[in-house]
Design a protein around this motif. Sequence first.
Motif, mmCIF file in Angstrom:
data_model
loop_
_atom_site.group_PDB
_atom_site.id
_atom_site.type_symbol
_atom_site.label_atom_id
_atom_site.label_comp_id
_atom_site.label_asym_id
_atom_site.label_seq_id
_atom_site.Cartn_x
_atom_site.Cartn_y
_atom_site.Cartn_z
ATOM 1 N N ASP A 1 -5.918 3.307 0.814
ATOM 2 C CA ASP A 1 -6.667 2.276 1.548
ATOM 3 C C ASP A 1 -6.700 0.996 0.705
ATOM 4 O O ASP A 1 -7.630 0.770 -0.069
ATOM 5 C CB ASP A 1 -8.085 2.768 1.843
ATOM 6 N N LEU A 2 -5.683 0.163 0.876
ATOM 7 C CA LEU A 2 -5.552 -1.032 0.045
ATOM 8 C C LEU A 2 -6.674 -2.054 0.289
ATOM 9 O O LEU A 2 -7.229 -2.600 -0.671
ATOM 10 C CB LEU A 2 -4.175 -1.658 0.264
ATOM 11 N N PRO A 3 -7.042 -2.343 1.559
ATOM 12 C CA PRO A 3 -8.165 -3.273 1.771
ATOM 13 C C PRO A 3 -9.459 -2.802 1.104
ATOM 14 O O PRO A 3 -10.187 -3.605 0.508
ATOM 15 C CB PRO A 3 -8.305 -3.317 3.300
ATOM 16 N N ALA A 4 -9.739 -1.497 1.172
ATOM 17 C CA ALA A 4 -10.954 -0.972 0.528
ATOM 18 C C ALA A 4 -10.862 -1.110 -0.989
ATOM 19 O O ALA A 4 -11.852 -1.429 -1.665
ATOM 20 C CB ALA A 4 -11.165 0.494 0.909
ATOM 21 N N PHE A 5 -9.655 -0.891 -1.530
ATOM 22 C CA PHE A 5 -9.444 -1.045 -2.969
ATOM 23 C C PHE A 5 -9.760 -2.471 -3.412
ATOM 24 O O PHE A 5 -10.492 -2.691 -4.382
ATOM 25 C CB PHE A 5 -7.992 -0.696 -3.319
ATOM 26 N N TRP A 6 -9.201 -3.455 -2.684
ATOM 27 C CA TRP A 6 -9.418 -4.846 -3.081
ATOM 28 C C TRP A 6 -10.857 -5.281 -2.804
ATOM 29 O O TRP A 6 -11.426 -6.080 -3.568
ATOM 30 C CB TRP A 6 -8.429 -5.769 -2.374
ATOM 31 N N ALA A 62 0.821 -1.208 0.000
ATOM 32 C CA ALA A 62 0.000 0.000 0.000
ATOM 33 C C ALA A 62 0.856 1.260 0.000
ATOM 34 O O ALA A 62 1.725 1.408 0.858
ATOM 35 C CB ALA A 62 -0.911 0.004 1.227
ATOM 36 N N PRO A 63 0.639 2.157 -0.965
ATOM 37 C CA PRO A 63 1.299 3.459 -0.888
ATOM 38 C C PRO A 63 0.753 4.219 0.322
ATOM 39 O O PRO A 63 -0.361 3.947 0.781
ATOM 40 C CB PRO A 63 0.881 4.154 -2.194
ATOM 41 N N GLU A 64 1.521 5.174 0.829
ATOM 42 C CA GLU A 64 1.090 5.934 2.003
ATOM 43 C C GLU A 64 -0.238 6.638 1.728
ATOM 44 O O GLU A 64 -0.417 7.289 0.695
ATOM 45 C CB GLU A 64 2.151 6.972 2.373
#
Length: 273
Positions: free
Chosen positions: A101-106, A96-98
Amino acid sequence: MDLKELIDSAQKLPNIPKVVQELIESFGDENISGDEIAKKISSDQVLTAKVLRAANTAHYGGNRKVGSVNDAVLILGFNAVRTLVLASGMVGVFKAPEGFDLPAFWHNSFAVASTCKWLAKFSRDDAETAFTCGMIHNIGELLIHVLLPEECIEIQKLVDRGARNSDIEKTVLGFNFPEAGAELANRWKFPESIVESIRYQLEPQAAPKFSRLAALVYIADYIVHANEKEAPDYLLANFPSELAMQLGINIEKLLERIDETKELIGGFDELLH
């Protein structure tokens, strides 16, 4: 800036696991051996654990215990297992870039993917290929955030003021997330039909030849966003009926079952842990 040069010079470009690359290259290969692929998947302990965890959710496993990759291939079928491995591999590749929101993206990616798969029942397209297109439809957005984090901050400021994200990306960067995603998918050697589904997801009818998979992604993304708004009147009033008809979908039958799309993500969130 030039998209191809940017990706060529990128130091942070993710490398996907070898077995995932082999599965990507297996699309369209009618002679693929399920046993051979199961052995390769089993050699990657992290992927195996994620796949089995997802395969044993109610979404996939039901009452049957899936104890090995071979079991998964037998019970779920090779295409479904390939989908699970691709999903697991993609999730594990990106950091995840700073501020992203990576979980929300996936979660959103899997929601669109699951809806693509659901739509494929009505359009008679391949369900697992449709899922794969939905799963990576937005991968260009993540790639841009990884490679150009500072530019993304400026882009977001304009989006927050009401601008369309893809239009601002095109103005600021010279390319937008569908183009970035298509370029990455091409480098990962996805079939051209999947690459095209990413490139033309915002305008399926703009493809040189009408892209059925891009149309599925467009409709699925529309349904997911409408469900998030919890506004059934909006969903029905603005439904992209023309695209659906081009896919041969019986719109009346589809809309009778549209509530099913609210519960589709199933076990895929398991892959995020």
